[in-house]
Design an enzyme around this catalytic site. Structure first.
Site, PDB file in Angstrom:
ATOM      1  N   LYS A   1       0.858  -1.189   0.000  1.00 36.50           N
ATOM      2  CA  LYS A   1       0.000   0.000   0.000  1.00 36.50           C
ATOM      3  C   LYS A   1       0.896   1.242   0.000  1.00 36.50           C
ATOM      4  O   LYS A   1       1.922   1.284   0.689  1.00 36.50           O
ATOM      5  CB  LYS A   1      -0.893  -0.044   1.243  1.00 36.50           C
ATOM      6  CG  LYS A   1      -1.913   1.072   1.361  1.00 36.50           C
ATOM      7  CD  LYS A   1      -2.751   0.833   2.609  1.00 36.50           C
ATOM      8  CE  LYS A   1      -3.794   1.903   2.841  1.00 36.50           C
ATOM      9  NZ  LYS A   1      -4.606   1.614   4.054  1.00 36.50           N
TER      10      LYS A   1
ATOM     11  N   SER B   1      -9.328   1.633   3.302  1.00 42.06           N
ATOM     12  CA  SER B   1      -8.464   2.394   2.402  1.00 42.06           C
ATOM     13  C   SER B   1      -7.468   1.535   1.618  1.00 42.06           C
ATOM     14  O   SER B   1      -6.859   2.015   0.663  1.00 42.06           O
ATOM     15  CB  SER B   1      -7.679   3.454   3.196  1.00 42.06           C
ATOM     16  OG  SER B   1      -6.836   2.854   4.171  1.00 42.06           O
TER      17      SER B   1
ATOM     18  N   SER C   1      -9.900  -0.822   7.245  1.00 42.32           N
ATOM     19  CA  SER C   1      -9.196  -0.611   5.985  1.00 42.32           C
ATOM     20  C   SER C   1      -8.453  -1.826   5.446  1.00 42.32           C
ATOM     21  O   SER C   1      -7.951  -1.786   4.325  1.00 42.32           O
ATOM     22  CB  SER C   1      -8.218   0.563   6.115  1.00 42.32           C
ATOM     23  OG  SER C   1      -8.926   1.774   6.209  1.00 42.32           O
TER      24      SER C   1
END
Length: 543
Positions: free
Chosen positions: A129, A210, A234
């Site tokens: 990420k 996210s 997330s």
């Protein structure tokens, strides 16, 4: 769906990073061939038999048998990213490709030829990420345009451990900008740099965030493992929407240093994979203490370097499991899917205890106060650590740059960041009281109390609803959400595929006490192996 992709400095880096490939149609098939434009003559391409559900074990066997090299596999994934993320259905799952990926693969091939296996992830392609620092040629951006040229000075401990374990870091995954802590409303998976990430099951649907790019990349086999981060939902929500396994570990199991922060109290990295076993292998590689992250130094901390011994097909038998029903609300069809899961647990010898509540809802209000305070303090500290040449000085400077950027402000208000700017220091009474109340309600009077009262081994709940339509006007439309108790307490949560509604996957969450990853993995693996609910996406509604 409105597909958003804005040119940016990252686009230039993408173009520089990509290997000059002959353009082909989007590759969703099992077999992929490639040809290099650098040679005018067509040479026979090596055909790799890579199926969409390939595992770490499959790859390691292939390396041992000489079916293909680490370089072959790395090129396969770089090509697949090119054809599915940047082109084809344009999943927008990847922001940046690592220009050193092939060099890393070459070195790992050489190591293997010399009898050196670095660790459990040797030669395994991984995406991070894009809020996780790597000290290389890739920036760490949080998806934000003001951070497009922000290059960390060193690897985060998490990235360093992946390298030590032998992983090939392919690149950085798109995410909800600032890990979704930016606006009062937003579309999960949207960032100013990466555009809107698309769900591979139906590209008009939302991937959740996210860690949206991480979830999509794993589901679409753009990598074998991806690393996400979670403050609240997330990791587990994008795992739910994209039909994969996600592990949100106990806060402190994995170092958070070098991860762009929201909350010291709730943030953690964690693995996302297509199988529980692959996620468990990755979790062991990420577990370590860090003298500069006090959460990893807890005297109560229980860790393992290898979590695979806890993967038992009879891991449900004899367990006492709480069933938290409230998140379902009046969702009749999801209730049916959940009841089927509960029936399976009973059939495997588990005792089910129905629960109406797990945590005082007021804990969420205290959590919001904590997050605003900790975001301001943590982000300023992170930015300062980037050195004197950093492009963004502090949160105040970030807001100025963001508010003056027409692309950043095209859809969302970024008022969460502005609200954090007004908060006081971490020695303020408001912060300290909120933190104390949050932990008491979520831990001693929440999960711990419920589990003690009923002698529970774990708690299950629906992870979320099927993916909603992506909406850049109104933002997200969560129907079911069960991540808050474990997230606010800082306790572990594992989600596994549970089924689908109309071809959209939904997941089952399994959470419990601090440091209870082993028992949660027993249950998750047993459920996964007995039900086999994971299925491959088909890119519905792609043009």
């Amino acid at each position: 769906m409105i597909s958003i992709y804005f040119p940016s400095p990252i686009k230039t880096l993408k173009l520089f990073n990509r290997f000059k490939l002959k353009m082909v149609l989007p590759l969703i098939a099992v077999v992929f061939t490639f040809s290099c434009e650098s040679s005018k003559e067509q040479t026979p391409a090596k055909v790799l038999d890579i199926h969409d559900e390939i595992t770490i074990e499959d790859i390691q066997k292939a390396y041992t048998n000489g079916a293909y090299s680490i370089k072959d596999l790395t090129q396969f994934y770089l090509d697949r990213i090119e054809n599915l993320s940047f082109n084809g259905p344009q999943l927008n799952a990847v922001i940046t490709v690592n220009p050193d990926a092939m060099a890393i693969a070459t070195q790992l091939d050489d190591d293997m030829q010399n009898g050196i296996v670095r660790g459990p992830l040797h030669g395994i392609p991984v995406l991070l990420k894009d809020n996780i620092d790597t000290g290389d040629k890739m920036p760490c951006t949080a998806g934000a345009r003001p951070m497009s040229d922000s290059y960390p000075l060193q690897d985060s401990p998490l990235a360093a451990q992946l390298r030590e374990a032998g992983a090939v870091i392919l690149g950085k995954a798109n995410l909800s900008e600032w890990a979704n802590f930016h606006s009062t409303y937003s579309s999960s998976g949207w960032s100013g740099l990466g555009g809107q990430t698309k769900n591979p099951y139906d590209v008009t649907r939302n991937p959740c965030g996210s860690s949206s790019g991480s979830g999509v990349a794993v589901a679409a086999n753009l990598c074998v493992i991806a690393i996400g981060t979670e403050t609240n939902g997330s990791i587990v929500c994008p795992s739910n929407n994209n039909g994969i396994v996600g592990i949100k570990p106990t806060v402190g199991l994995i170092s958070r240093r070098g991860i762009i922060p929201i909350s010291f109290s709730q943030d953690t990295g964690g693995p996302m994979a297509r199988t529980v076993k692959d996620a468990a292998i990755s979790l062991g590689a990420l577990t370590a203490t860090d003298t500069l992250d006090s959460s990893t130094l807890s005297p109560d901390r229980i860790t393992h370097k290898d979590y695979t011994p806890f993967l038992k097909t009879d891991g449900i038998k004899g367990k006492v499991i709480g069933y938290w029903k409230s998140p379902l609300g009046n969702h009749v069809r999801m209730t049916k899917v959940m009841e089927e899961a509960v029936a399976y647990f009973k059939s495997q010898g588990a005792t089910i205890v129905e629960l109406e509540q797990v945590m005082d809802p007021k804990a969420g209000q205290h959590s919001s106060t904590v997050l605003y305070h900790e975001f301001k303090d943590g982000l300023n500290t992170y930015l300062e650590g980037l050195g004197a040449q950093r492009k963004v000085r502090d949160l105040e400077d970030l807001m100025k740059q963001t508010l003056s950027d027409s692309i950043e402000m095209r859809y969302f208000d970024h008022q969460r960041m502005n609200a954090a700017l007004s908060k006081g220091p971490l020695d303020s009474d408001a912060y300290k009281e909120a933190l104390k109340s949050m932990h008491r309600m979520a831990r001693e009077e929440g999960i711990d109390k419920i589990m003690d009262e009923h002698d529970l081994d774990a708690i299950i709940a629906p992870t979320g609803s099927p993916a909603w339509k992506t909406d850049l006007t109104n933002g997200d439309n969560f129907g079911i959400f069960s991540s808050s108790p474990a997230a606010i307490a800082g306790y572990p949560n594992i989600t596994v595929p549970m089924g689908h509604l109309d071809g959209l996957p939904v997941g089952l969450s399994i959470f419990g006490r601090a440091w209870s990853e082993p028992v949660l993995l027993e249950i998750a693996y047993s459920y996964e192996q007995g039900t086999r609910k994971r299925f491959t996406p088909k890119y519905l509604n792609a043009e």
